[in-house]
Design a protein around this motif. Sequence first.
Motif, mmCIF file in Angstrom:
data_model
loop_
_atom_site.group_PDB
_atom_site.id
_atom_site.type_symbol
_atom_site.label_atom_id
_atom_site.label_comp_id
_atom_site.label_asym_id
_atom_site.label_seq_id
_atom_site.Cartn_x
_atom_site.Cartn_y
_atom_site.Cartn_z
ATOM 1 N N LEU A 54 -27.277 -49.096 -4.024
ATOM 2 C CA LEU A 54 -26.012 -49.803 -4.075
ATOM 3 C C LEU A 54 -24.878 -48.802 -3.915
ATOM 4 C CD1 LEU A 54 -24.341 -52.415 -4.843
ATOM 5 C CD2 LEU A 54 -24.435 -51.548 -7.196
ATOM 6 N N THR A 55 -23.940 -49.099 -3.035
ATOM 7 C CA THR A 55 -22.723 -48.296 -2.923
ATOM 8 C C THR A 55 -21.533 -49.208 -3.226
ATOM 9 O OG1 THR A 55 -22.539 -48.709 -0.549
ATOM 10 C CG2 THR A 55 -23.646 -46.686 -1.213
ATOM 11 N N CYS A 69 -12.834 -43.644 -6.179
ATOM 12 C CA CYS A 69 -14.217 -43.180 -6.256
ATOM 13 C C CYS A 69 -15.151 -44.008 -5.392
ATOM 14 C CB CYS A 69 -14.717 -43.265 -7.691
ATOM 15 S SG CYS A 69 -13.716 -42.333 -8.870
ATOM 16 N N THR A 70 -16.159 -43.322 -4.838
ATOM 17 C CA THR A 70 -17.258 -43.979 -4.139
ATOM 18 C C THR A 70 -18.534 -43.607 -4.874
ATOM 19 O OG1 THR A 70 -16.113 -43.823 -2.024
ATOM 20 C CG2 THR A 70 -18.493 -44.227 -1.954
ATOM 21 N N TYR A 71 -19.231 -44.622 -5.376
ATOM 22 C CA TYR A 71 -20.466 -44.423 -6.128
ATOM 23 C C TYR A 71 -21.674 -44.812 -5.286
ATOM 24 C CZ TYR A 71 -17.839 -43.906 -10.470
ATOM 25 O OH TYR A 71 -17.002 -43.455 -11.456
ATOM 26 N N VAL A 72 -22.777 -44.117 -5.511
ATOM 27 C CA VAL A 72 -24.072 -44.452 -4.921
ATOM 28 C C VAL A 72 -25.066 -44.547 -6.070
ATOM 29 C CG1 VAL A 72 -25.904 -43.739 -3.351
ATOM 30 C CG2 VAL A 72 -23.511 -43.244 -2.781
ATOM 31 N N TYR A 73 -25.632 -45.736 -6.230
ATOM 32 C CA TYR A 73 -26.570 -46.004 -7.320
ATOM 33 C C TYR A 73 -27.935 -46.290 -6.708
ATOM 34 C CZ TYR A 73 -28.524 -48.440 -11.423
ATOM 35 O OH TYR A 73 -29.301 -48.839 -12.482
ATOM 36 N N ASN A 74 -28.891 -45.388 -6.941
ATOM 37 C CA ASN A 74 -30.257 -45.581 -6.463
ATOM 38 C C ASN A 74 -31.011 -46.317 -7.568
ATOM 39 O OD1 ASN A 74 -33.091 -45.244 -5.949
ATOM 40 N ND2 ASN A 74 -32.538 -43.661 -4.452
ATOM 41 N N GLU A 77 -34.839 -45.002 -8.096
ATOM 42 C CA GLU A 77 -34.956 -43.677 -8.726
ATOM 43 C C GLU A 77 -34.156 -43.563 -10.014
ATOM 44 O OE1 GLU A 77 -33.945 -40.671 -5.835
ATOM 45 O OE2 GLU A 77 -35.989 -40.699 -5.043
ATOM 46 N N GLN A 78 -33.323 -44.578 -10.292
ATOM 47 C CA GLN A 78 -32.459 -44.578 -11.473
ATOM 48 C C GLN A 78 -31.569 -43.337 -11.516
ATOM 49 O OE1 GLN A 78 -32.062 -47.096 -14.270
ATOM 50 N NE2 GLN A 78 -32.364 -47.961 -12.234
ATOM 51 N N THR A 79 -30.847 -43.130 -10.390
ATOM 52 C CA THR A 79 -29.844 -42.070 -10.329
ATOM 53 C C THR A 79 -28.514 -42.676 -9.912
ATOM 54 O OG1 THR A 79 -30.330 -41.537 -8.012
ATOM 55 C CG2 THR A 79 -31.512 -40.268 -9.705
ATOM 56 N N ILE A 80 -27.450 -42.023 -10.315
ATOM 57 C CA ILE A 80 -26.119 -42.422 -9.877
ATOM 58 C C ILE A 80 -25.394 -41.171 -9.403
ATOM 59 C CG2 ILE A 80 -25.072 -42.284 -12.179
ATOM 60 C CD1 ILE A 80 -23.620 -45.022 -10.944
ATOM 61 N N GLN A 81 -24.638 -41.356 -8.328
ATOM 62 C CA GLN A 81 -23.900 -40.240 -7.743
ATOM 63 C C GLN A 81 -22.458 -40.651 -7.529
ATOM 64 O OE1 GLN A 81 -25.120 -39.202 -3.761
ATOM 65 N NE2 GLN A 81 -23.835 -37.385 -3.709
ATOM 66 N N ARG A 115 -24.213 -48.171 -16.291
ATOM 67 C CA ARG A 115 -23.985 -49.532 -16.784
ATOM 68 C C ARG A 115 -23.022 -50.280 -15.873
ATOM 69 N NH1 ARG A 115 -24.183 -46.822 -21.676
ATOM 70 N NH2 ARG A 115 -21.916 -46.688 -21.855
ATOM 71 N N MET A 116 -21.984 -49.578 -15.415
ATOM 72 C CA MET A 116 -21.032 -50.180 -14.488
ATOM 73 C C MET A 116 -21.751 -50.557 -13.188
ATOM 74 S SD MET A 116 -17.473 -48.634 -12.887
ATOM 75 C CE MET A 116 -18.258 -47.138 -12.312
ATOM 76 N N ALA A 117 -22.578 -49.655 -12.664
ATOM 77 C CA ALA A 117 -23.319 -49.923 -11.431
ATOM 78 C C ALA A 117 -24.267 -51.105 -11.610
ATOM 79 C CB ALA A 117 -24.084 -48.675 -10.992
ATOM 80 N N ASP A 118 -24.910 -51.200 -12.762
ATOM 81 C CA ASP A 118 -25.782 -52.349 -13.043
ATOM 82 C C ASP A 118 -24.989 -53.656 -13.037
ATOM 83 O OD1 ASP A 118 -28.433 -51.395 -13.239
ATOM 84 O OD2 ASP A 118 -28.093 -50.695 -15.289
#
Length: 131
Positions: A54-55, A69-74, A77-81, A115-118
Amino acid sequence: MYFLKAKKILAVLALTLAVSVTAFAKEEVWQYNQFTTIDMSTAKLSYPAGMETLTFETVEQAGDTTDYCTYVYNVDEQTIQLKEMITKTKKSKYKSNFYPESVKNGNNVIKARARMADAVLQKVMAEKNKK
């Protein structure tokens, strides 16, 4: 007399259009909390290498500082960038980026971002299921 009626009609049409655009814009922008606004039109799911990713973009404000900000949520793999962060203050503007961080092993900031990405993911999935 006809000029005044035409002017009133144009004013009503302009007001109607402005209300319609505002209503549409509110659906695209989600006030996540008092500091963070999420542009839901940027929330996109993709599947690079078969992994659900998810971006999305946010505007985060604290005092005189605004971060774009631009987020990338895998999800798999349960990572956030934090792929890109443009910080603007009254006196400066600069760009930062960060590597993907594990949600499980991350600090409280990483966990809050996850949590925000979820929450964004849930909204994206609900919208997708409507269609």
